[in-house]
Design an enzyme around this catalytic site. Structure first.
Site, PDB file in Angstrom:
ATOM      1  N   HIS A 362       0.792  -1.227   0.000  1.00 20.41           N
ATOM      2  CA  HIS A 362       0.000   0.000   0.000  1.00 20.41           C
ATOM      3  C   HIS A 362       0.823   1.275   0.000  1.00 20.41           C
ATOM      4  O   HIS A 362       0.391   2.278  -0.543  1.00 20.41           O
ATOM      5  CB  HIS A 362      -1.061  -0.062   1.092  1.00 20.41           C
ATOM      6  CG  HIS A 362      -2.147  -1.009   0.674  1.00 20.41           C
ATOM      7  ND1 HIS A 362      -2.181  -2.323   1.076  1.00 20.41           N
ATOM      8  CD2 HIS A 362      -3.170  -0.854  -0.195  1.00 20.41           C
ATOM      9  CE1 HIS A 362      -3.201  -2.929   0.484  1.00 20.41           C
ATOM     10  NE2 HIS A 362      -3.817  -2.070  -0.281  1.00 20.41           N
ATOM     11  N   ARG A 469     -10.652   3.854  -2.622  1.00 14.45           N
ATOM     12  CA  ARG A 469     -10.387   2.968  -1.478  1.00 14.45           C
ATOM     13  C   ARG A 469     -10.755   3.712  -0.200  1.00 14.45           C
ATOM     14  O   ARG A 469     -10.126   4.720   0.120  1.00 14.45           O
ATOM     15  CB  ARG A 469      -8.899   2.613  -1.417  1.00 14.45           C
ATOM     16  CG  ARG A 469      -8.397   1.711  -2.541  1.00 14.45           C
ATOM     17  CD  ARG A 469      -6.907   1.426  -2.328  1.00 14.45           C
ATOM     18  NE  ARG A 469      -6.402   0.358  -3.162  1.00 14.45           N
ATOM     19  CZ  ARG A 469      -5.788   0.540  -4.333  1.00 14.45           C
ATOM     20  NH1 ARG A 469      -5.623   1.760  -4.821  1.00 14.45           N
ATOM     21  NH2 ARG A 469      -5.337  -0.506  -5.015  1.00 14.45           N
ATOM     22  N   ARG A 505     -15.437   1.767  -2.820  1.00 11.64           N
ATOM     23  CA  ARG A 505     -15.322   0.398  -2.318  1.00 11.64           C
ATOM     24  C   ARG A 505     -15.572   0.373  -0.811  1.00 11.64           C
ATOM     25  O   ARG A 505     -15.121   1.262  -0.085  1.00 11.64           O
ATOM     26  CB  ARG A 505     -13.916  -0.129  -2.613  1.00 11.64           C
ATOM     27  CG  ARG A 505     -13.719  -1.566  -2.180  1.00 11.64           C
ATOM     28  CD  ARG A 505     -12.402  -2.109  -2.649  1.00 11.64           C
ATOM     29  NE  ARG A 505     -11.298  -1.560  -1.883  1.00 11.64           N
ATOM     30  CZ  ARG A 505     -10.030  -1.909  -2.093  1.00 11.64           C
ATOM     31  NH1 ARG A 505      -9.722  -2.763  -3.049  1.00 11.64           N
ATOM     32  NH2 ARG A 505      -9.081  -1.399  -1.364  1.00 11.64           N
ATOM     33  N   GLU A 603     -10.949 -11.226  -6.658  1.00 13.78           N
ATOM     34  CA  GLU A 603      -9.560 -11.103  -6.210  1.00 13.78           C
ATOM     35  C   GLU A 603      -8.988 -12.429  -5.745  1.00 13.78           C
ATOM     36  O   GLU A 603      -7.826 -12.507  -5.367  1.00 13.78           O
ATOM     37  CB  GLU A 603      -9.457 -10.120  -5.035  1.00 13.78           C
ATOM     38  CG  GLU A 603     -10.114  -8.781  -5.280  1.00 13.78           C
ATOM     39  CD  GLU A 603      -9.752  -7.766  -4.212  1.00 13.78           C
ATOM     40  OE1 GLU A 603      -8.661  -7.207  -4.284  1.00 13.78           O
ATOM     41  OE2 GLU A 603     -10.589  -7.543  -3.314  1.00 13.78           O
ATOM     42  N   ASN A 626      -4.088  -7.219  -8.085  1.00 11.34           N
ATOM     43  CA  ASN A 626      -3.001  -7.265  -7.088  1.00 11.34           C
ATOM     44  C   ASN A 626      -3.186  -8.489  -6.199  1.00 11.34           C
ATOM     45  O   ASN A 626      -2.256  -9.259  -5.978  1.00 11.34           O
ATOM     46  CB  ASN A 626      -3.017  -6.021  -6.189  1.00 11.34           C
ATOM     47  CG  ASN A 626      -2.874  -4.753  -6.985  1.00 11.34           C
ATOM     48  OD1 ASN A 626      -2.372  -4.778  -8.107  1.00 11.34           O
ATOM     49  ND2 ASN A 626      -3.320  -3.644  -6.421  1.00 11.34           N
ATOM     50  N   ASP A 627      -4.387  -8.635  -5.685  1.00  9.98           N
ATOM     51  CA  ASP A 627      -4.647  -9.790  -4.833  1.00  9.98           C
ATOM     52  C   ASP A 627      -4.790 -11.068  -5.645  1.00  9.98           C
ATOM     53  O   ASP A 627      -4.290 -12.120  -5.255  1.00  9.98           O
ATOM     54  CB  ASP A 627      -5.902  -9.560  -3.986  1.00  9.98           C
ATOM     55  CG  ASP A 627      -5.576  -8.752  -2.743  1.00  9.98           C
ATOM     56  OD1 ASP A 627      -4.582  -9.088  -2.075  1.00  9.98           O
ATOM     57  OD2 ASP A 627      -6.290  -7.770  -2.460  1.00  9.98           O
ATOM     58  N   ARG A 637       2.183 -10.452  -1.798  1.00  8.44           N
ATOM     59  CA  ARG A 637       2.445  -9.236  -2.574  1.00  8.44           C
ATOM     60  C   ARG A 637       3.395  -8.284  -1.876  1.00  8.44           C
ATOM     61  O   ARG A 637       3.910  -7.353  -2.489  1.00  8.44           O
ATOM     62  CB  ARG A 637       1.118  -8.524  -2.894  1.00  8.44           C
ATOM     63  CG  ARG A 637       0.345  -8.067  -1.693  1.00  8.44           C
ATOM     64  CD  ARG A 637      -1.087  -7.680  -2.044  1.00  8.44           C
ATOM     65  NE  ARG A 637      -1.251  -6.252  -2.254  1.00  8.44           N
ATOM     66  CZ  ARG A 637      -2.429  -5.659  -2.470  1.00  8.44           C
ATOM     67  NH1 ARG A 637      -3.536  -6.380  -2.518  1.00  8.44           N
ATOM     68  NH2 ARG A 637      -2.508  -4.381  -2.651  1.00  8.44           N
ATOM     69  N   CYS A 674      -8.908  -3.154 -11.839  1.00  8.56           N
ATOM     70  CA  CYS A 674      -8.472  -1.987 -11.059  1.00  8.56           C
ATOM     71  C   CYS A 674      -7.189  -2.252 -10.285  1.00  8.56           C
ATOM     72  O   CYS A 674      -6.797  -1.456  -9.442  1.00  8.56           O
ATOM     73  CB  CYS A 674      -9.577  -1.515 -10.124  1.00  8.56           C
ATOM     74  SG  CYS A 674     -10.010  -2.740  -8.881  1.00  8.56           S
TER      75      CYS A 674
HETATM   76  C1  PEP Z   1      -6.311  -5.402  -5.860  1.00 11.94           C
HETATM   77  O1  PEP Z   1      -6.170  -6.293  -5.028  1.00 11.94           O
HETATM   78  O2  PEP Z   1      -5.932  -5.492  -7.043  1.00 11.94           O
HETATM   79  C2  PEP Z   1      -6.959  -4.126  -5.483  1.00 11.94           C
HETATM   80  C3  PEP Z   1      -7.252  -3.218  -6.376  1.00 11.94           C
HETATM   81  O3  PEP Z   1      -7.177  -3.931  -4.154  1.00 11.94           O
HETATM   82  P1  PEP Z   1      -6.045  -3.507  -3.102  1.00 11.94           P
HETATM   83  O4  PEP Z   1      -4.786  -3.239  -3.853  1.00 11.94           O
HETATM   84  O5  PEP Z   1      -6.553  -2.316  -2.383  1.00 11.94           O
HETATM   85  O6  PEP Z   1      -5.965  -4.724  -2.229  1.00 11.94           O
HETATM   86 MG    MG Z   2      -7.304  -6.167  -3.171  1.00 14.89          MG
END
Ligand code: PEP
Ligand code: MG
Length: 752
Positions: A362, A469, A505, A603, A626-627, A637, A674
């Site tokens: 993050h 977010r 979200r 995800e 990402n997840d 990650r 996203c």
């Molecule tokens: C993701 O997981 O791709 C996502 C957009 O959510 P975050 O990065 O906030 O976990």
């Molecule tokens: Mg995520």
């Protein structure tokens, strides 16, 4: 043996200077293994040699002098084979090398184990015995364990300047450390080290600007701690035995002792700021105790450290207000929190470097959102010695240059200039649509979580906000924000962007996103209580957020709601039920309340295979790559050790995306992406080919992605995907798309 190992680990962790740590290790190993000789050889990569760095049992003068080639002697053989050699007739081996300067006798029993870090041989740990009896299997296992422990510490010290750095010389000449790309861009600036409070080991070196002031800070802290200890002493004297009370007397004595006070003051007068002067004095004193054989006295080392932490805490209390960030601040730290980032005045923050985490952590996402270059996972960076040094952050390649030479600086100044020119050129695309040459339009949205970011989102030419977010407004408070506080925040976003759409979200905490006032302690947080699991277990929190969102949307009507971390269909049913309930309740009391569009994030792998069932229940699907990448590839990650394995272009991820698109389209529901992948121009082309309907990314990435989409036909993108899906690894996919980009002279969009 286990006890010895524990002590070694503790001592290696506590030693500031690797030479000292190595000396302790050879001494302990020699004792524990009943050996006659124990030595550490380290690899001098520049000279392609092993150097004897610490030894017990040979002539002490040989340390630093004995050198052998990487293929020379039994030591060389251990390194070449990358495995232990355990023999009882070393002197007869053709590889045996005799060094007269060591005063070495004949030692037939030889056990050498390689010290390996990240597949690289950093040195060799050796024990020898006079009797010709092989070391036992247990002894071999013990030495392997010690070597593995040692490897991390050596790798870290290596980064501060190779073999010379190992001598404890903190002066860093120019140095390049490889990390991971965090957020794109290059920045030149001055390092400001952020470090956890009251942690002595973490205090960075820093020049004392005002020696008198630093002395005063130190003296005030000593007085404050003396007063604290007196109070503690009084409070505790009735319940403690006299010998335990003696600890406090000892504290008072130390606080008044010349050795503690004078050595710290002397260090300050030599130019260190008070915190680092204290750090060095305390560690020096603690090590004297920790080196002792007597377990009771050894424990006293911890008391000295405890006292040091107390003094430091007092010094830090006043320090925050006094600190002035340089105009070209590069924030450097082991783990940089969102609040540490927020503390730097925005006009001063030029770059971010974190030794932990990776692109999708993050901090990286936040830097990206702010348009600030970042490098993550640079585990080998000697953070404590960087404060005030000039640094270059290369967020494209994941590199950090410390005290760069003139040629490197010039090259990066040129790059930064080229960057600016490219941005100016891309700015001309601002009002054009992201449409392929064969007429498929792919709306581009931005991700954000910060109000201050809305303007750059607007300026980027985005068609709205694809992912807001809500964690950030929750993170920056001391408690859960009230319904009204939330409503205000959401409403400012909705109004600022209206009539364009905004997808908000619901709270996605857990995993690596913690709220300071709602800690979640778990062994395995990414597989634990996170996202929807938390909010559905706390309907009171969820309902407040729903009401705040629905009220914020009244009269503006551009909001969609998105549920994160969905792992089963029932969660979506439950969440929709709660939204309906909030909607229904508000209809009675408020005007302008409407039911928004609702989306589910995909995800996790289970949701990929239920994309159809999910799509039937919602208005749209948004894929969090990402997840999804971390769960499909089983790669954390945030873990830089396995970051090389984390790649959203992995054909398995592409197949999952393709599956999601096929299923959702069967029910006529659009699919957006996203995750960070959407903002990578190379990956975005693949996503278009897969049939993804829209992309949401950081504002800074948007012009590049638009430029790629406008240059290709959707048909061409589909062809690339057909090839990519059959490939075996992400590298092949990357080369395929890169060739296509280069063919259209767009390679410069991927690298600076
Ligand atoms: C993701 O997981 O791709 C996502 C957009 O959510 P975050 O990065 O906030 O976990
Ligand atoms: Mg995520």
């Amino acid at each position: 043996m286990l006890d010895v190992l524990r002590r070694i680990v503790q001592e290696v962790g506590g030693a500031r200077n690797l030479t000292h740590a190595l000396t302790v290790i050879v001494r302990r190993v020699k004792q524990a293994m009943n050996a006659d000789v124990s030595s550490v050889y380290l690899t001098d990569f520049k000279q392609q040699q092993y150097v004897l760095m610490a030894n017990q049992g040979l002539n002490p003068g040989s340390v630093g002098k004995v050198r052998l080639g990487l293929a020379e002697g039994l030591v060389g053989m251990v390194g070449m084979r990358e495995e232990p050699i355990n023999i009882d007739n070393a002197t007869e081996s053709p590889n045996y090398r005799y060094f007269p300067e060591t005063g070495e006798e004949q030692y037939p029993a030889f056990l050498g184990v390689p010290i390996v870090h990240n597949r690289k041989v950093l040195g060799v740990l050796v024990v020898q015995r006079r009797d010709s009896i092989r070391f036992t299997g247990d002894e071999e296992a013990f030495l392997i364990t010690v070597a593995a422990q040692l490897a991390g510490a050596i790798a870290h010290a290596e980064a501060s300047g190779g073999i010379e750095g190992l001598q404890g010389d903190h002066e860093i000449r120019s140095l390049l450390v490889q990390g991971l790309p965090g957020a794109p861009g290059v920045a030149l600036g001055t390092a400001v080290v952020v470090y956890p409070a009251a942690d002595l080991e973490a205090v960075p070196d820093r020049k004392a600007d005002d020696v008198a002031l630093e002395e005063q800070v130190f003296a005030d802290a000593i007085n404050a701690v003396r007063a604290d200890v007196t109070i503690l002493q009084e409070r505790i004297s009735e319940v403690l035995l006299p010998e335990d009370r003696a600890l406090f007397d000892a504290y008072q004595l130390m606080l008044a002792s010349d050795s503690l006070v004078n050595s710290t003051v002397e260090r300050i007068r030599n130019g260190q700021w008070a915190s680092a002067a204290l750090r060095d004095t305390i560690i020096e004193h603690a090590l004297v105790f920790e080196d002792m054989e007597d377990p009771y006295l050894r424990e006293r080392g911890e008391d000295v450290r405890d006292l040091g932490r107390r003094i430091l805490m007092h010094m830090q209390r006043g320090a925050r207000g006094r600190f002035k960030y340089p105009a070209d601040t590069i924030l450097v730290g082991d783990a940089i929190s969102a609040s540490a980032l927020a503390e730097v005045p925005p006009e001063c923050l030029k770059g971010v470097v974190s030794t932990k985490g990776s692109t999708t952590s993050h901090v990286a996402i936040l830097s990206h959102a702010l348009g600030i270059p970042a490098v993550m996972g640079s585990a080998d960076l000697p953070v404590n010695y960087l404060d005030g040094k000039s640094v270059i952050v290369d967020g494209y390649r994941g590199r950090i240059f410390v005290s760069p030479d003139a040629a490197v600086t010039k090259e990066y100044e040129r790059l930064a200039q080229a960057e600016e020119e490219l941005s100016a050129e891309l700015a001309t695309l601002r009002d054009l649509s992201a449409t392929t040459t064969d007429g498929v339009s792919v709306p581009l949205y931005v991700n954000t979580g910060l109000l201050s970011d809305i303007t750059s989102a607007q300026n980027s030419g985005a068609e709205g906000i694809g992912l807001y977010r809500t964690e950030f407004p929750f993170m920056v408070r001391q408690r859960f924000p009230s319904e009204d506080e939330q409503r205000q925040v959401y409403q400012s976003v909705l109004k600022a962007v209206a009539p364009k759409p905004v997808t908000i979200r619901t709270l996605d905490i857990g995993g690596d996103k913690a709220l300071p006032y709602f800690p979640i302690k778990e062994e395995n947080p990414f597989l634990g209580w996170r996202g929807m699991r938390v909010t559905l277990d706390h309907p009171e929190i969820f309902l407040v957020q729903m009401r705040a969102m629905l009220r914020a949307n009244a009269g503006v009507n551009n909001m969609s709601i998105l549920f994160p971390m969905v792992t089963n269909v029932a969660e979506v049913d439950e969440a929709i039920r709660l939204v309906r309930r909030a909607h229904h309740e508000l209809l009675d009391t408020e005007s302008g309340i409407t039911m928004p569009r609702i989306g589910a994030m995909i995800e996790v792998p289970s949701a990929v295979y239920q994309a159809g069932a999910l799509a039937q229940r919602v208005d749209f699907i948004s894929v969090g790559t990402n997840d999804l990448t971390q769960y499909l590839l089983a790669v954390d990650r945030n873990n830089s050790r396995v970051a090389g394995l984390y790649d959203s272009l992995h054909p398995a991820v592409l197949r999952a995306l393709s599956e999601i698109v096929d299923q959702a389209h069967q029910y006529g529901k659009p699919v957006g992406v996203c995750g960070e992948m959407a903002g990578d121009p190379l990956a975005a082309l693949i996503l278009v080919g897969i049939g993804v309907d829209n992309l949401s990314m950081n504002a800074a990435s948007l012009p590049r992605v638009k430029s790629v989409i406008r240059a290709f036909s959707a048909g061409h993108a589909r062809e690339l995907v057909e090839n990519a899906l059959d490939m075996e690894n992400p590298g092949m996919v990357r080369r395929l798309v890169m060739d296509a980009l280069n063919h259209k002279n767009l390679g410069n969009l991927v690298h600076a």
